[in-house]
Design an enzyme around this catalytic site. Structure first.
Site, PDB file in Angstrom:
ATOM      1  N   LYS A 112      56.198  27.152  10.583  1.00 40.88           N
ATOM      2  CA  LYS A 112      57.074  27.167   9.262  1.00 40.88           C
ATOM      3  C   LYS A 112      56.429  25.651   9.084  1.00 40.88           C
ATOM      4  O   LYS A 112      56.382  25.234   9.212  1.00 40.88           O
ATOM      5  CB  LYS A 112      58.156  26.703   9.868  1.00 40.88           C
ATOM      6  CG  LYS A 112      59.089  26.554   9.320  1.00 40.88           C
ATOM      7  CD  LYS A 112      59.909  26.492   8.814  1.00 40.88           C
ATOM      8  CE  LYS A 112      61.688  26.448   8.172  1.00 40.88           C
ATOM      9  NZ  LYS A 112      63.044  26.669   8.118  1.00 40.88           N
ATOM     10  N   HIS A 115      59.394  20.553   5.081  1.00 42.47           N
ATOM     11  CA  HIS A 115      59.734  20.167   4.154  1.00 42.47           C
ATOM     12  C   HIS A 115      59.982  21.862   3.513  1.00 42.47           C
ATOM     13  O   HIS A 115      60.051  21.726   1.929  1.00 42.47           O
ATOM     14  CB  HIS A 115      58.580  19.654   2.548  1.00 42.47           C
ATOM     15  CG  HIS A 115      57.971  18.510   3.252  1.00 42.47           C
ATOM     16  ND1 HIS A 115      58.998  17.545   3.946  1.00 42.47           N
ATOM     17  CD2 HIS A 115      56.727  17.658   3.614  1.00 42.47           C
ATOM     18  CE1 HIS A 115      58.523  16.219   4.209  1.00 42.47           C
ATOM     19  NE2 HIS A 115      56.916  17.294   4.546  1.00 42.47           N
ATOM     20  N   CYS A 116      60.045  22.720   4.190  1.00 44.29           N
ATOM     21  CA  CYS A 116      60.204  23.789   3.595  1.00 44.29           C
ATOM     22  C   CYS A 116      61.818  24.870   4.290  1.00 44.29           C
ATOM     23  O   CYS A 116      61.884  24.940   5.758  1.00 44.29           O
ATOM     24  CB  CYS A 116      59.499  25.048   4.241  1.00 44.29           C
ATOM     25  SG  CYS A 116      58.400  25.507   2.684  1.00 44.29           S
ATOM     26  N   LEU A 117      62.638  24.545   3.630  1.00 37.88           N
ATOM     27  CA  LEU A 117      64.302  24.644   4.281  1.00 37.88           C
ATOM     28  C   LEU A 117      64.541  26.325   4.953  1.00 37.88           C
ATOM     29  O   LEU A 117      63.488  26.598   4.715  1.00 37.88           O
ATOM     30  CB  LEU A 117      65.625  25.235   3.115  1.00 37.88           C
ATOM     31  CG  LEU A 117      65.264  24.075   2.734  1.00 37.88           C
ATOM     32  CD1 LEU A 117      66.149  23.481   1.436  1.00 37.88           C
ATOM     33  CD2 LEU A 117      65.857  22.608   3.606  1.00 37.88           C
TER      34      LEU A 117
END
Length: 117
Positions: A112, A115-117
């Site tokens: 993943k 900084h990606c939720l």
């Protein structure tokens, strides 16, 4: 109290591929184009040449920087590798709806993006 993560398995040919709770590969070396096709099918996506171009850009980016790019770096990397027309958020959203950076990274067999939720 310890947290218990629930892993699931993706059956690809005669192989069981372990996925984390968010659907990312636990062992990055398990990735193959067939695994990518199966992950994409789970999302209702049939991979085209345009998808494979972006997947290759992602895999090259990861090899170089040892991390999957968030959206902004992904747009820049795609624009640099494939041209300005393909390096646009709208193009990536069409190919990988919702969150292109997360979805494309997952299909590309990468962790993943940070900084990606």
């Amino acid at each position: 109290m310890a947290t218990t993560e629930i892993y699931r398995y993706l059956a690809v040919n005669d192989q069981q591929v372990t996925l984390d709770p968010e659907g990312y590969l636990v062992v990055l070396g398990d990735w193959t184009p067939e695994v990518a096709r199966c992950l994409a099918e789970e999302e209702g996506i049939t991979l085209t040449d345009e998808h494979w171009e972006v997947i290759q850009v992602l895999r090259d980016f990861y090899q170089r920087f040892e991390q999957a790019p968030a959206m902004r770096p992904l747009v820049k990397a795609v624009a640099r590798a494939l041209g300005e027309e393909k390096g646009r958020s709208i193009h990536l959203m069409r190919l990988f709806p919702g969150s292109p950076a997360k979805l494309a990274a997952r299909i590309a067999g990468l962790p993943k993006p940070t900084h990606c939720l």
